[in-house]
Design an enzyme around this catalytic site. Structure first.
Site, mmCIF file in Angstrom:
data_model
loop_
_atom_site.group_PDB
_atom_site.id
_atom_site.type_symbol
_atom_site.label_atom_id
_atom_site.label_comp_id
_atom_site.label_asym_id
_atom_site.label_seq_id
_atom_site.Cartn_x
_atom_site.Cartn_y
_atom_site.Cartn_z
ATOM 1 N N ILE A 1 116.482 -7.899 71.665
ATOM 2 C CA ILE A 1 116.842 -6.458 72.870
ATOM 3 C C ILE A 1 118.223 -6.425 72.620
ATOM 4 O O ILE A 1 118.784 -4.915 71.867
ATOM 5 C CB ILE A 1 117.182 -6.837 73.936
ATOM 6 C CG1 ILE A 1 115.622 -6.556 74.417
ATOM 7 C CG2 ILE A 1 118.164 -5.917 75.012
ATOM 8 C CD1 ILE A 1 115.241 -7.583 75.895
ATOM 9 N N ASP B 1 126.266 -13.211 67.176
ATOM 10 C CA ASP B 1 125.348 -14.588 67.134
ATOM 11 C C ASP B 1 126.129 -15.620 66.622
ATOM 12 O O ASP B 1 126.994 -16.142 66.798
ATOM 13 C CB ASP B 1 124.433 -14.208 66.767
ATOM 14 C CG ASP B 1 122.829 -13.961 67.392
ATOM 15 O OD1 ASP B 1 122.553 -15.296 67.370
ATOM 16 O OD2 ASP B 1 122.130 -13.198 68.095
ATOM 17 N N ASP C 1 129.437 -19.178 68.461
ATOM 18 C CA ASP C 1 127.535 -19.806 69.899
ATOM 19 C C ASP C 1 128.849 -19.356 71.510
ATOM 20 O O ASP C 1 130.054 -19.632 71.683
ATOM 21 C CB ASP C 1 127.916 -21.293 70.043
ATOM 22 C CG ASP C 1 126.732 -21.630 71.193
ATOM 23 O OD1 ASP C 1 126.827 -21.571 71.952
ATOM 24 O OD2 ASP C 1 125.878 -22.902 70.137
ATOM 25 N N ASN D 1 124.377 -10.558 76.787
ATOM 26 C CA ASN D 1 122.525 -10.209 76.526
ATOM 27 C C ASN D 1 122.216 -11.082 75.820
ATOM 28 O O ASN D 1 120.891 -11.786 75.776
ATOM 29 C CB ASN D 1 122.974 -8.972 75.192
ATOM 30 C CG ASN D 1 121.389 -9.189 74.683
ATOM 31 O OD1 ASN D 1 120.019 -8.938 74.786
ATOM 32 N ND2 ASN D 1 121.588 -9.317 73.390
ATOM 33 N N LYS E 1 109.377 -24.668 81.827
ATOM 34 C CA LYS E 1 108.563 -26.521 82.289
ATOM 35 C C LYS E 1 109.591 -26.329 83.248
ATOM 36 O O LYS E 1 109.403 -26.100 83.584
ATOM 37 C CB LYS E 1 109.314 -27.557 81.452
ATOM 38 C CG LYS E 1 109.140 -27.994 79.765
ATOM 39 C CD LYS E 1 108.311 -29.454 80.017
ATOM 40 C CE LYS E 1 108.139 -30.082 78.191
ATOM 41 N NZ LYS E 1 106.821 -29.699 78.151
ATOM 42 N N LEU E 2 107.671 -26.860 84.223
ATOM 43 C CA LEU E 2 107.750 -27.087 85.469
ATOM 44 C C LEU E 2 108.996 -28.124 85.490
ATOM 45 O O LEU E 2 109.097 -28.602 84.951
ATOM 46 C CB LEU E 2 106.445 -28.078 85.965
ATOM 47 C CG LEU E 2 105.524 -27.542 85.880
ATOM 48 C CD1 LEU E 2 104.052 -28.160 85.782
ATOM 49 C CD2 LEU E 2 105.057 -25.551 86.828
ATOM 50 N N LEU E 3 109.209 -27.350 86.991
ATOM 51 C CA LEU E 3 111.153 -28.370 86.714
ATOM 52 C C LEU E 3 111.021 -30.356 86.898
ATOM 53 O O LEU E 3 111.714 -30.855 86.630
ATOM 54 C CB LEU E 3 111.381 -28.106 88.866
ATOM 55 C CG LEU E 3 112.445 -28.780 89.247
ATOM 56 C CD1 LEU E 3 113.592 -28.410 88.333
ATOM 57 C CD2 LEU E 3 113.170 -28.329 90.433
ATOM 58 N N TYR F 1 115.701 -21.138 84.280
ATOM 59 C CA TYR F 1 115.689 -19.817 83.112
ATOM 60 C C TYR F 1 115.921 -18.881 84.860
ATOM 61 O O TYR F 1 117.336 -17.174 84.779
ATOM 62 C CB TYR F 1 114.682 -18.922 82.747
ATOM 63 C CG TYR F 1 114.909 -17.192 82.031
ATOM 64 C CD1 TYR F 1 115.550 -17.290 81.067
ATOM 65 C CD2 TYR F 1 113.626 -16.856 82.727
ATOM 66 C CE1 TYR F 1 115.612 -16.162 80.816
ATOM 67 C CE2 TYR F 1 114.000 -15.336 82.237
ATOM 68 C CZ TYR F 1 115.066 -15.157 80.549
ATOM 69 O OH TYR F 1 115.429 -13.392 80.343
HETATM 70 N N1 LIG Z 1 111.720 -10.108 75.953
HETATM 71 C C1 LIG Z 1 112.149 -10.114 77.272
HETATM 72 O O1 LIG Z 1 110.455 -9.627 77.492
HETATM 73 C C2 LIG Z 1 112.755 -10.413 78.198
HETATM 74 C C3 LIG Z 1 112.426 -9.764 79.908
HETATM 75 C C4 LIG Z 1 114.013 -10.230 80.831
HETATM 76 C C5 LIG Z 1 115.129 -10.913 80.089
HETATM 77 N N2 LIG Z 1 115.276 -10.972 78.863
HETATM 78 C C6 LIG Z 1 116.847 -10.837 78.427
HETATM 79 O O2 LIG Z 1 117.344 -10.545 77.466
HETATM 80 C C7 LIG Z 1 117.984 -11.102 76.531
HETATM 81 C C8 LIG Z 1 117.884 -10.510 75.212
HETATM 82 O O3 LIG Z 1 116.611 -10.981 74.845
HETATM 83 P P1 LIG Z 1 115.220 -10.973 73.846
HETATM 84 O O4 LIG Z 1 113.835 -10.858 74.200
HETATM 85 O O5 LIG Z 1 115.782 -9.951 73.439
HETATM 86 O O6 LIG Z 1 116.216 -12.210 73.462
HETATM 87 P P2 LIG Z 1 115.661 -12.900 72.049
HETATM 88 O O7 LIG Z 1 115.336 -14.512 71.723
HETATM 89 O O8 LIG Z 1 114.516 -12.147 70.996
HETATM 90 O O9 LIG Z 1 117.140 -12.930 71.075
HETATM 91 C C9 LIG Z 1 117.957 -13.046 71.656
HETATM 92 C C10 LIG Z 1 119.667 -13.453 70.874
HETATM 93 O O10 LIG Z 1 120.082 -14.300 71.112
HETATM 94 C C11 LIG Z 1 121.243 -14.790 70.449
HETATM 95 N N3 LIG Z 1 122.021 -16.394 71.272
HETATM 96 C C12 LIG Z 1 120.726 -17.486 71.841
HETATM 97 N N4 LIG Z 1 121.357 -18.266 71.682
HETATM 98 C C13 LIG Z 1 122.637 -17.761 71.434
HETATM 99 C C14 LIG Z 1 124.446 -18.434 71.382
HETATM 100 N N5 LIG Z 1 125.111 -19.501 72.463
HETATM 101 N N6 LIG Z 1 125.486 -17.657 71.287
HETATM 102 C C15 LIG Z 1 125.239 -16.511 70.559
HETATM 103 N N7 LIG Z 1 124.094 -15.815 70.702
HETATM 104 C C16 LIG Z 1 123.077 -16.621 71.013
HETATM 105 C C17 LIG Z 1 119.742 -15.185 69.927
HETATM 106 O O11 LIG Z 1 120.487 -16.114 67.990
HETATM 107 C C18 LIG Z 1 118.940 -13.720 69.777
HETATM 108 O O12 LIG Z 1 119.818 -13.298 68.215
HETATM 109 C C19 LIG Z 1 118.003 -12.193 76.747
HETATM 110 O O13 LIG Z 1 119.614 -12.770 78.239
HETATM 111 C C20 LIG Z 1 116.623 -12.620 77.481
HETATM 112 O O14 LIG Z 1 117.059 -13.077 78.923
HETATM 113 C C21 LIG Z 1 114.105 -10.596 77.920
#
Ligand SMILES: NC(=O)c1ccc[n+]([C@@H]2O[C@H](COP(=O)([O-])OP(=O)(O)OC[C@H]3O[C@@H](n4cnc5c(N)ncnc54)[C@H](O)[C@@H]3O)[C@@H](O)[C@H]2O)c1
Length: 440
Positions: free
Chosen positions: A217, A236, A259, A282, A289-291, A346
């Site tokens: 995303i 990233d 990070d 983003n 995991k179950l809590l 989450y």
């Molecule tokens: N894919 C879905 O269906 C979905 C649904 C709801 C919400 N989201 C949210 O959308 C956002 C993007 O999700 P995605 O599906 O593209 O995930 P993804 O895992 O494909 O990408 C996440 C990106 O965040 C980066 N990242 C993770 N931890 C990091 C850190 N500590 N510092 C810097 N960068 C970091 C990763 O390296 C990766 O490039 C997230 O917040 C996720 O919770 C996704």
């Protein structure tokens, strides 16, 4: 990960097969990959209706013409109904009559927007009853028309927010909002210093920073912001350097490797990026995991990245590192609205994001700024590719549009919320981009 069911349903053989078995075939969504331009509705016809004393009808018609649409009496793919001005439920009969007449023969990929008054602006309980009825109406209508890839949404307008109807219509009636349906988008008055501006290249000259931009995303958000004219800085983790560069190189963006949980992340962003016009939080992870079985480090990691980092980075940047009229967009999730077994960590972070933007919005509004959230539903990324196959099937199918969304769908919503000319009247809101997923 590809959705084989969707691909099959969209072949001519597949269509015959699905129809013979009476199976719901996911429709092809009418997405718009091109920039908004000055007239995003050019070549489309629109029918406008309203209650007897419709408040915004004149402005809506002018906005539609300005966006390039022609006004029609019948057989149009865009339907807009102004229900603001209904002083009580009985006046909603015209809402029924309008849609009862025009739904017959509605083309695939149609866009419907109903406009109502915000509850807080209503002058009587009877008016509020009529205004409140609109959301149930629109959510049900969206479920009736979703199988044809059509969408229906509600705009609620608070007193003083009228100038922002135009920009919201450009989004909701176009292919930029193909995966947004069954939603209520509230418009509130913007800071006095903010005026609807040039819709063409709404992010030209703006500097935007996106966290988690290497893939999924975040990468789509970076590309879509650049498409609308923004200079993009992508953040990233250091181990994602190659992927981040691959995302940013084609759009002339700049990479910052860090990070987001680092104690000095905000300061490092400020040092690398200077003052920002747009900040998109983003980066996110799941550790399900179950809590009762969840190890402590799963909790700490998810809370740290998905929520605490947002709060801390903003605290560091809100001092003096955001431009006047800056806009912030945080990525939430429908998981934070519905909850999911195995996702206490989450879902907590994502409902935390929703509460956070609502709480911070009034303070930012005083400074001419805004903060909003986008809550994605099931989106096809690496994150959802790791979901067990049966859950993945139902995650995709349990929505009005019968499919998962693409990263581009979230990117379009972020771009809308990040571009003041389009969304200057949206602040403190969470917009679900989920194809009206049945969860939440
Ligand atoms: N894919 C879905 O269906 C979905 C649904 C709801 C919400 N989201 C949210 O959308 C956002 C993007 O999700 P995605 O599906 O593209 O995930 P993804 O895992 O494909 O990408 C996440 C990106 O965040 C980066 N990242 C993770 N931890 C990091 C850190 N500590 N510092 C810097 N960068 C970091 C990763 O390296 C990766 O490039 C997230 O917040 C996720 O919770 C996704």
């Amino acid at each position: 990960m590809s959705d084989r069911y969707l691909e099959l349903a969209q072949t001519s053989l597949g269509r015959q097969f699905f129809s013979a078995l009476n199976l719901p075939g996911p429709p092809r969504l009418a997405r718009e990959p091109q920039p908004y331009g000055a007239q995003p509705l050019a070549g489309k016809s629109a029918i406008v209706g309203g209650v007897a004393q419709a408040r915004y009808r004149g402005g809506v018609e002018a906005a539609l013409k300005g966006a390039g649409a022609s006004l029609a009496e019948s057989a149009a793919p865009l339907l807009v109904f102004d229900a603001a001005g209904a002083t009580g439920p009985i006046e909603l009969k015209s809402l029924y009559s309008f849609f009862h007449q025009h739904l017959e023969g509605l083309p695939s990929g149609a866009r419907i927007v109903v406009i109502g008054r915000a509850a807080a602006s209503c002058e009587s309980a009877a008016e509020a009853a009529a205004a409140g009825a609109l959301s149930g109406f629109v959510k049900s209508l969206a479920k009736e028309i979703g199988r044809k890839g059509s969408t229906a949404n509600l705009l609620t307008v608070a007193d003083g927010a009228e100038p922002w109807i135009d920009g919201a219509l450009r989004f909701l009636l176009s292919g930029h909002a193909a995966f947004v349906t069954g939603q209520v988008l509230p418009l509130v008055p913007a800071a006095r210093s903010l005026k609807p501006g040039d819709f063409n290249q709404p992010l030209a000259g703006k500097t935007a920073l996106v966290t988690g931009a290497a893939r999924g995303i975040g990468a789509a958000i970076a590309a879509t912001l650049a498409r609308e004219g923004a200079q993009v800085i992508g953040v990233d983790r250091p181990q994602e350097e190659e992927a981040l560069n691959a995302t940013l190189h084609p759009i002339g963006g700049r990479a910052v490797l860090l990070d987001v949980t680092a104690a000095d992340a905000g300061a490092r962003i400020a040092e690398a990026a200077g003052k920002l016009d747009l900040l998109v939080h983003n980066a996110g992870v799941t550790r399900d995991k179950l809590l009762r079985k969840m190890p402590e480090h799963y909790w700490d990691m998810v809370l740290g990245i998905n929520l605490d980092a947002i709060v801390r980075i903003n605290e560091q940047l809100l001092g003096d590192n955001l431009k006047p009229q800056a806009r912030l967009v945080c990525i939430a999730s429908i998981g934070g609205i519905a909850g999911n077994a195995g996702q206490t960590n989450y879902a907590a972070t994502k409902s935390g994001v929703i509460g956070y933007v609502a709480a911070l919005a009034p303070e930012l509004a005083k400074r001419g700024m805004a903060i909003n959230a986008v809550a994605p539903g099931f989106i096809e990324t690496q994150m959802t590719a790791s979901i067990p196959p049966a859950n993945r099937f139902f995650g995709r199918r349990m929505s009005a549009l019968l499919q998962g969304g693409l990263p581009e769908d979230i990117a379009e919503a972020v771009t809308f919320l990040g571009a003041a000319p389009l969304s200057g009247g949206v602040n403190g809101a969470t917009l679900r981009v989920c194809g009206q997923n049945w969860l939440g």
